[in-house]
Design a protein around this motif. Structure first.
Motif, PDB file in Angstrom:
ATOM      1  N   ILE A  86      50.634  13.782  34.168  1.00 59.87           N
ATOM      2  CA  ILE A  86      50.759  13.140  32.854  1.00 59.87           C
ATOM      3  C   ILE A  86      49.467  13.351  32.054  1.00 59.87           C
ATOM      4  O   ILE A  86      49.501  13.715  30.881  1.00 59.87           O
ATOM      5  CB  ILE A  86      51.066  11.632  32.998  1.00 59.87           C
ATOM      6  CG1 ILE A  86      52.321  11.387  33.855  1.00 59.87           C
ATOM      7  CG2 ILE A  86      51.181  10.966  31.633  1.00 59.87           C
ATOM      8  CD1 ILE A  86      53.591  11.997  33.341  1.00 59.87           C
ATOM      9  N   VAL A  90      50.864  16.177  29.269  1.00 60.83           N
ATOM     10  CA  VAL A  90      51.390  15.510  28.076  1.00 60.83           C
ATOM     11  C   VAL A  90      50.493  15.699  26.845  1.00 60.83           C
ATOM     12  O   VAL A  90      51.006  16.032  25.772  1.00 60.83           O
ATOM     13  CB  VAL A  90      51.709  14.022  28.356  1.00 60.83           C
ATOM     14  CG1 VAL A  90      52.132  13.306  27.087  1.00 60.83           C
ATOM     15  CG2 VAL A  90      52.809  13.925  29.412  1.00 60.83           C
ATOM     16  N   ALA A 113      57.636  13.141  24.145  1.00 56.97           N
ATOM     17  CA  ALA A 113      56.565  12.779  25.079  1.00 56.97           C
ATOM     18  C   ALA A 113      57.087  11.775  26.110  1.00 56.97           C
ATOM     19  O   ALA A 113      56.798  11.903  27.306  1.00 56.97           O
ATOM     20  CB  ALA A 113      55.368  12.204  24.320  1.00 56.97           C
ATOM     21  N   ILE A 117      57.212  12.209  30.109  1.00 58.84           N
ATOM     22  CA  ILE A 117      56.584  11.205  30.978  1.00 58.84           C
ATOM     23  C   ILE A 117      57.606  10.654  31.959  1.00 58.84           C
ATOM     24  O   ILE A 117      57.309  10.486  33.143  1.00 58.84           O
ATOM     25  CB  ILE A 117      55.920  10.083  30.147  1.00 58.84           C
ATOM     26  CG1 ILE A 117      54.708  10.656  29.400  1.00 58.84           C
ATOM     27  CG2 ILE A 117      55.533   8.897  31.024  1.00 58.84           C
ATOM     28  CD1 ILE A 117      54.141   9.740  28.326  1.00 58.84           C
TER      29      ILE A 117
END
Length: 179
Positions: A86, A90, A113, A117
């Motif tokens: 992450i 991300v 996003a 996640i």
């Protein structure tokens, strides 16, 4: 503890069609020809229009499955280096999406996003998204771009332009062999 949003509860969708869509986009971008890209976009539009409502839903689920599979590969690769997927994937993904304002409207970035996640934490992207209602037309291009950007990220890590596609085709072949 098992989650109702776990991948075992989600439809896989048409992963083959989704992979064809993403692989076609990767090849088109790397070819660098505006004519080839326009032709590819037209062919993909014709293909998706031919699917009908059930086929389109299967394609959406397939793209979400790809995102889940890409994030699973990325999570394992990052864990091998004691890094958090992450934390490392991300921000780069969000920055890339923000540089594409014609394709990805700013309001779609948090959803994409969140989808990534969810996948990175072991949840089904499609089930995670469905808790907020039906997919919108405005989310279709960002969803495709998300899968594309993850595949491209994997290809760069592996230093191989076809690696992400092979990861999926190998997984699909193994799954078929187990049936």
């Amino acid at each position: 503890m098992s989650s109702a949003y776990g991948p075992q509860h989600a439809p896989a969708g048409d992963v083959g069609a989704a992979l064809m869509l993403i692989d076609s986009r990767l090849r088109s971008i790397h070819a660098g020809s505006a004519e080839a890209d326009a032709e590819q976009q037209e062919l993909m539009a014709q293909f998706t229009e031919s699917l009908g409502p059930d086929g389109a839903e299967d394609l959406l689920d397939g793209v979400c499955t790809l995102i889940y599979m890409f994030m699973t590969w990325l999570r394992k690769a990052h864990e091998d280096h004691d890094k958090d997927v992450i934390e490392y994937v991300v921000p780069t993904l969000v920055a890339s999406m923000r540089m594409m304002p014609k394709s990805i409207r700013p309001e779609a970035v948090p959803t994409m996003a969140g989808l990534v996640i969810a996948a990175g934490t072991g949840l089904s992207p499609s089930l995670w998204r469905k808790q907020y209602g039906d997919w919108t037309e405005a989310e279709m291009t960002p969803l495709e771009a998300t899968a594309f950007l993850l595949a491209e990220h994997i290809n760069r890590i592996a230093d191989d332009a076809d690696f992400a596609t092979r990861v999926i085709t190998d997984a699909l072949s193994r799954a078929e062999d187990e049936l």
